[in-house]
Design a protein around this motif. Structure first.
Motif, mmCIF file in Angstrom:
data_model
loop_
_atom_site.group_PDB
_atom_site.id
_atom_site.type_symbol
_atom_site.label_atom_id
_atom_site.label_comp_id
_atom_site.label_asym_id
_atom_site.label_seq_id
_atom_site.Cartn_x
_atom_site.Cartn_y
_atom_site.Cartn_z
ATOM 1 N N GLY A 168 -22.330 10.842 13.768
ATOM 2 C CA GLY A 168 -20.868 10.634 13.667
ATOM 3 C C GLY A 168 -20.351 10.329 14.936
ATOM 4 N N ASP A 169 -19.166 9.780 15.237
ATOM 5 C CA ASP A 169 -18.561 9.560 16.355
ATOM 6 C C ASP A 169 -17.292 10.567 16.660
ATOM 7 O OD1 ASP A 169 -19.014 6.182 16.143
ATOM 8 O OD2 ASP A 169 -20.328 7.853 17.262
ATOM 9 N N ALA A 170 -17.376 11.313 17.696
ATOM 10 C CA ALA A 170 -16.021 12.181 18.074
ATOM 11 C C ALA A 170 -14.817 11.523 18.079
ATOM 12 C CB ALA A 170 -16.456 13.400 19.029
ATOM 13 N N PRO A 171 -13.601 11.692 17.841
ATOM 14 C CA PRO A 171 -12.408 11.104 18.152
ATOM 15 C C PRO A 171 -12.353 11.149 19.752
ATOM 16 C CG PRO A 171 -12.092 12.601 16.311
ATOM 17 C CD PRO A 171 -13.456 13.035 16.748
ATOM 18 N N ALA A 172 -11.592 10.281 20.125
ATOM 19 C CA ALA A 172 -11.517 10.200 21.530
ATOM 20 C C ALA A 172 -10.342 11.308 22.194
ATOM 21 C CB ALA A 172 -11.117 8.860 21.883
ATOM 22 N N ALA A 173 -9.149 11.483 21.158
ATOM 23 C CA ALA A 173 -8.322 12.363 21.799
ATOM 24 C C ALA A 173 -8.459 13.815 21.369
ATOM 25 C CB ALA A 173 -7.060 11.911 21.153
ATOM 26 N N GLU A 174 -9.139 14.264 20.160
ATOM 27 C CA GLU A 174 -9.154 15.593 19.908
ATOM 28 C C GLU A 174 -10.537 15.631 18.828
ATOM 29 O OE1 GLU A 174 -6.459 16.964 17.004
ATOM 30 O OE2 GLU A 174 -5.383 15.127 17.098
ATOM 31 N N THR A 185 -4.448 23.912 22.446
ATOM 32 C CA THR A 185 -4.662 22.299 22.681
ATOM 33 C C THR A 185 -3.071 21.815 22.696
ATOM 34 O OG1 THR A 185 -4.827 21.368 20.566
ATOM 35 C CG2 THR A 185 -6.806 22.583 21.411
ATOM 36 N N PRO A 186 -3.038 20.807 23.336
ATOM 37 C CA PRO A 186 -1.925 19.835 23.262
ATOM 38 C C PRO A 186 -1.399 19.545 21.929
ATOM 39 C CG PRO A 186 -3.030 19.154 25.070
ATOM 40 C CD PRO A 186 -4.192 19.982 24.451
ATOM 41 N N GLU A 187 -2.467 19.481 21.036
ATOM 42 C CA GLU A 187 -2.186 19.059 19.595
ATOM 43 C C GLU A 187 -1.804 20.252 18.662
ATOM 44 O OE1 GLU A 187 -5.137 18.241 21.271
ATOM 45 O OE2 GLU A 187 -4.259 16.003 21.604
ATOM 46 N N GLY A 188 -1.850 21.521 19.245
ATOM 47 C CA GLY A 188 -1.773 22.587 18.609
ATOM 48 C C GLY A 188 -2.877 23.629 18.596
ATOM 49 N N PRO A 189 -2.505 25.007 18.179
ATOM 50 C CA PRO A 189 -3.758 25.790 18.473
ATOM 51 C C PRO A 189 -5.036 25.402 17.309
ATOM 52 C CG PRO A 189 -1.951 26.523 16.622
ATOM 53 C CD PRO A 189 -1.288 25.415 17.678
ATOM 54 N N ARG A 190 -6.091 25.856 17.777
ATOM 55 C CA ARG A 190 -7.134 25.650 16.901
ATOM 56 C C ARG A 190 -7.936 26.942 17.016
ATOM 57 N NH1 ARG A 190 -4.622 21.923 16.228
ATOM 58 N NH2 ARG A 190 -4.930 19.574 16.397
ATOM 59 N N ILE A 191 -8.730 27.034 15.664
ATOM 60 C CA ILE A 191 -9.791 28.375 15.606
ATOM 61 C C ILE A 191 -10.972 27.871 15.518
ATOM 62 C CG2 ILE A 191 -10.045 30.217 14.118
ATOM 63 C CD1 ILE A 191 -7.338 30.503 13.421
ATOM 64 N N VAL A 192 -11.895 28.411 16.534
ATOM 65 C CA VAL A 192 -13.345 28.604 16.434
ATOM 66 C C VAL A 192 -13.566 29.461 15.801
ATOM 67 C CG1 VAL A 192 -15.244 28.054 17.746
ATOM 68 C CG2 VAL A 192 -12.979 26.781 18.394
ATOM 69 N N LEU A 193 -14.358 29.106 14.485
ATOM 70 C CA LEU A 193 -14.754 30.292 13.488
ATOM 71 C C LEU A 193 -16.341 30.288 13.697
ATOM 72 C CD1 LEU A 193 -13.914 32.398 11.532
ATOM 73 C CD2 LEU A 193 -14.194 30.452 9.892
ATOM 74 N N GLY A 194 -16.700 31.285 14.244
ATOM 75 C CA GLY A 194 -18.135 31.392 14.188
ATOM 76 C C GLY A 194 -18.555 32.419 13.127
ATOM 77 N N MET A 195 -19.980 32.124 12.674
ATOM 78 C CA MET A 195 -20.576 33.234 11.774
ATOM 79 C C MET A 195 -21.876 32.978 11.996
ATOM 80 S SD MET A 195 -19.564 31.209 8.341
ATOM 81 C CE MET A 195 -18.014 30.469 9.159
ATOM 82 N N GLY A 196 -22.732 34.122 11.749
ATOM 83 C CA GLY A 196 -24.076 34.343 11.685
ATOM 84 C C GLY A 196 -24.782 35.111 10.584
ATOM 85 N N ALA A 213 -15.638 24.430 24.111
ATOM 86 C CA ALA A 213 -15.694 23.374 25.226
ATOM 87 C C ALA A 213 -15.315 22.043 24.706
ATOM 88 C CB ALA A 213 -16.849 23.722 26.081
ATOM 89 N N LEU A 214 -16.004 21.804 23.690
ATOM 90 C CA LEU A 214 -15.690 20.307 23.163
ATOM 91 C C LEU A 214 -14.341 20.129 22.609
ATOM 92 C CD1 LEU A 214 -19.087 19.752 21.249
ATOM 93 C CD2 LEU A 214 -18.476 19.045 23.404
ATOM 94 N N VAL A 215 -13.529 21.506 22.023
ATOM 95 C CA VAL A 215 -12.177 21.235 21.730
ATOM 96 C C VAL A 215 -11.314 20.791 23.007
ATOM 97 C CG1 VAL A 215 -10.370 22.701 21.222
ATOM 98 C CG2 VAL A 215 -12.328 22.881 19.838
ATOM 99 N N HIS A 216 -11.630 21.228 24.054
ATOM 100 C CA HIS A 216 -10.796 20.690 25.189
ATOM 101 C C HIS A 216 -11.429 19.657 25.933
ATOM 102 C CE1 HIS A 216 -8.549 24.684 25.108
ATOM 103 N NE2 HIS A 216 -9.690 25.194 25.093
#
Length: 337
Positions: free
Chosen positions: A64-70, A164-175, A44-47
């Protein structure tokens, strides 16, 4: 905003400082007391990256501060209690609070899509190495599980692709099952670090374990970027193969279309797919290790009863999935690569 009754098991500022000391820049680390799904939250935060600075429960523990665009690569979102993790076929699960290391990390891959099948394998080796460093001998099971040497599950790794407009992103989860006690395990084929080490759960240091995972994962991903389509010949790929108990084992692979094949897992191909009987490459499926003396089932060969191993995987990487920190995590070897 959620209330914090005890210190987080991972201290955000400490983790970032310790990571920086070993050459890893974590641009944003988000940790909270509880979260339904770390993969869902990070996706959700990626978008909507601006929401990373909002005052909501899911982003408590912000540093830290998240980038405004991505959202920047290597952003981490973790929790002390994942209450509604996602598995294959819509399954959900949970574990008692503060007894598993559960987090998701954002990747911005630059290599061809066909190389992305290596990402869960790289991650598995990073987790395996960290667990071994903690004192528990561990092995990999293709494509996304870490087991004890005796075959009990300690960790699951699942991922999803976000466009995303900037290209594909992978959300990698592990537990990783860390502080679970025997009474927490509804299945005999699961375990935890505390159980394996014979110590109280409080002795398992989540922050140290996470730092150890990152210390292998990030260099492994850098090596993937360096080698690209030749990654299968890299030193890290050799590490993956050396730690993978599936190789050399007779297996039954249940494919997403319901077909199956039985044969010996003889290697990994250039994309990280599992090779059966030196003949068929499998990109997706539920893998079951068979006893050496087990007779072949069905057709009894790598030809199976369906099409070849290309079915079911999203571009060689993972489809909708989630962190697998559970005593009953998603099925081993699922299609979420």
């Amino acid at each position: 905003m959620t209330s914090q009754h005890a210190p987080f098991l991972v201290d955000v500022e400490s983790l970032r400082a310790r990571a920086e000391a070993i050459g890893i820049d974590l641009p944003l680390v988000i940790w909270d007391e509880s979260c339904p799904s770390t993969n869902d939250a990070l996706a959700a935060l990626v978008h909507h990256p601006a929401e990373a600075t909002a005052s909501s429960g899911v982003v408590r523990g912000l540093a830290g501060d998240a980038p405004a665009a991505e959202l920047a690569e290597l952003t981490i979102l973790g929790t002390d209690f994942q209450s509604a993790g996602h598995g294959r076929l819509g399954r959900t699960w949970t574990v008692p609070p503060r007894r598993s290391l559960t987090f998701s990390i954002l990747l911005a891959p630059t290599t061809p899509v066909r190389t992305w099948g290596w990402i869960p394998l790289i991650t598995g080796e990073a987790v395996r190495a960290a667990i071994a460093e903690a004192g528990v001998p561990a092995v990999l099971k293709w494509p996304n599980d870490v087991l004890t040497a005796e075959g009990r599950k300690l960790c699951g790794i699942l991922a999803r692709i976000e466009t995303t407009p900037e290209g594909p992103r992978i959300v990698l989860g592990m537990g990783t099952n860390t502080r679970l006690e025997p009474a927490d395990l509804p299945r005999e084929d699961a375990s935890s670090l505390a159980i394996e080490l014979g110590v109280a759960g409080s002795e398992i240091d989540h922050e140290r374990l996470l730092l150890s995972i990152l210390g292998t994962l990030v260099p492994g991903l850098r090596e993937l970027a360096e080698y690209g389509e030749d990654f299968g010949r890299s030193p890290f790929a050799a590490r993956v193969r050396a730690g993978m108990v599936t190789l050399g084992t007779r297996v039954k692979v249940e494919r997403p279309d319901g077909s199956f094949l039985v044969g010996e897992a003889t290697g990994l191909d250039a994309t990280g797919d599992l090779v059966i009987d030196d003949a068929v490459s499998v990109s997706a499926g539920d893998v079951h290790h068979l006893r050496p003396a087990a007779p072949a089932e069905g057709a009894g060969s790598a030809s199976g009863n369906g099409s070849d191993g290309g079915a079911g995987s999203d571009a060689g990487a993972a489809s909708a999935s989630d962190s697998a920190a559970s005593a009953t995590p998603p099925d081993s070897g699922t299609t979420q690569r």
